[in-house]
Design a protein around this motif. Sequence first.
Motif, PDB file in Angstrom:
ATOM      1  N   UNK A   1       0.836  -1.196   0.000  1.00 39.19           N
ATOM      2  CA  UNK A   1       0.000   0.000   0.000  1.00 39.19           C
ATOM      3  C   UNK A   1       0.877   1.255   0.000  1.00 39.19           C
ATOM      4  N   UNK A   2       1.965   1.209   0.735  1.00 41.50           N
ATOM      5  CA  UNK A   2       2.892   2.350   0.764  1.00 41.50           C
ATOM      6  C   UNK A   2       3.429   2.639  -0.638  1.00 41.50           C
ATOM      7  N   UNK A   3       3.906   1.598  -1.323  1.00 42.10           N
ATOM      8  CA  UNK A   3       4.489   1.784  -2.654  1.00 42.10           C
ATOM      9  C   UNK A   3       3.444   2.255  -3.661  1.00 42.10           C
ATOM     10  N   UNK A   4       2.238   1.705  -3.586  1.00 39.80           N
ATOM     11  CA  UNK A   4       1.160   2.146  -4.475  1.00 39.80           C
ATOM     12  C   UNK A   4       0.812   3.607  -4.216  1.00 39.80           C
ATOM     13  N   UNK A   5       0.837   3.997  -2.956  1.00 31.22           N
ATOM     14  CA  UNK A   5       0.509   5.376  -2.603  1.00 31.22           C
ATOM     15  C   UNK A   5       1.585   6.340  -3.106  1.00 31.22           C
ATOM     16  N   UNK A   6       2.845   5.901  -3.043  1.00 33.55           N
ATOM     17  CA  UNK A   6       3.925   6.727  -3.579  1.00 33.55           C
ATOM     18  C   UNK A   6       3.676   7.014  -5.054  1.00 33.55           C
ATOM     19  N   UNK A   7       3.344   5.961  -5.818  1.00 30.68           N
ATOM     20  CA  UNK A   7       3.095   6.142  -7.243  1.00 30.68           C
ATOM     21  C   UNK A   7       1.880   7.031  -7.492  1.00 30.68           C
ATOM     22  N   UNK A   8       0.881   6.910  -6.626  1.00 29.38           N
ATOM     23  CA  UNK A   8      -0.367   7.650  -6.826  1.00 29.38           C
ATOM     24  C   UNK A   8      -0.170   9.153  -6.654  1.00 29.38           C
ATOM     25  N   UNK A   9       0.674   9.551  -5.707  1.00 29.69           N
ATOM     26  CA  UNK A   9       0.808  10.985  -5.428  1.00 29.69           C
ATOM     27  C   UNK A   9       2.129  11.567  -5.936  1.00 29.69           C
ATOM     28  N   UNK A  10       2.922  10.746  -6.643  1.00 32.82           N
ATOM     29  CA  UNK A  10       4.253  11.199  -7.057  1.00 32.82           C
ATOM     30  C   UNK A  10       4.184  12.457  -7.916  1.00 32.82           C
ATOM     31  N   UNK A  11       3.296  12.488  -8.907  1.00 30.88           N
ATOM     32  CA  UNK A  11       3.224  13.660  -9.776  1.00 30.88           C
ATOM     33  C   UNK A  11       2.696  14.872  -9.013  1.00 30.88           C
TER      34      UNK A  11
END
Length: 279
Positions: free
Chosen positions: A168-178
């Motif tokens: 979930x942490x890694x998915x969240x990083x990708x989700x808010x990266x931009x």
Amino acid sequence: MNFDPVINDPKHYDPDYPSSMIPVAFESKGSRLLGTYFTAAGKGPHPVIILLHGFPGNENNFDLAHVFRRQGFNVLTFHYRGCWGSQGDYSWENLPDDLGAAIEFIKSNRGNEKLRADTGKIILAGHSMGGFASLYYSVFSDEIKNVISMAGFNAGAFGELLKINKEIYNLSVEKIKFAATIVNNASAEGLLNQLINHIDDWNLLKYSSNLSLKNLLIIGAEYDTTAPLEIHHLPLIASLKMTGAELLEEHILRCGHSFADRRIELARIISNWLTKTRF
């Protein structure tokens, strides 16, 4: 036909005290924050709704601000430190202080004819992280009695998930990266780590007893993948009911996180609720 602020323009124009929309600026911790102030028609003074956007803040909810102004409320929207032209570095840890600075701006301008604000009647309303900030700030402020949360985050509860679930942490990083590249001096990892660091003090469930004393309107989105109901909405509602919240109104709309397909329904629900606010 009765006037409906959701779908009707005002019937009369007040040449002495017309509706207006003005730029404002105020300071939070030494940084200049930029905002927009919607002034309702009439001499007033009028109650003030502080309308908080989420992250990164591309949805300002100006459509709602216009509805509230037609209904007789002044509305302040602003950008937190480090986003959309406001000075400073962006951080979720800044939200309570920035909101406090906005409230102080309203109160310190008591008697300002341009603002026409009833400084004893301030309502907090927020979307996403703005919903979290509104609820969290109200816990520590006796003067804030009316709070609206739209697809609001429970920042501490989500921090717990991030801490124990690397996927979930890694998915969240990708989700808010931009989105993190839009604000000043922030990273996706840094922002998410703030949630982990504040697991205890940012979990709204911890404050259910305090929140249950407020007049609350909490609106969730059925298809929300940013603030899923199962994490952010349903546990909070259950906890508030368990602690005896008597002035709690809850809705779940059939839409996603931004309420893009339910803007009129969203405005209608809030407009109706505003007629029942207590100060």
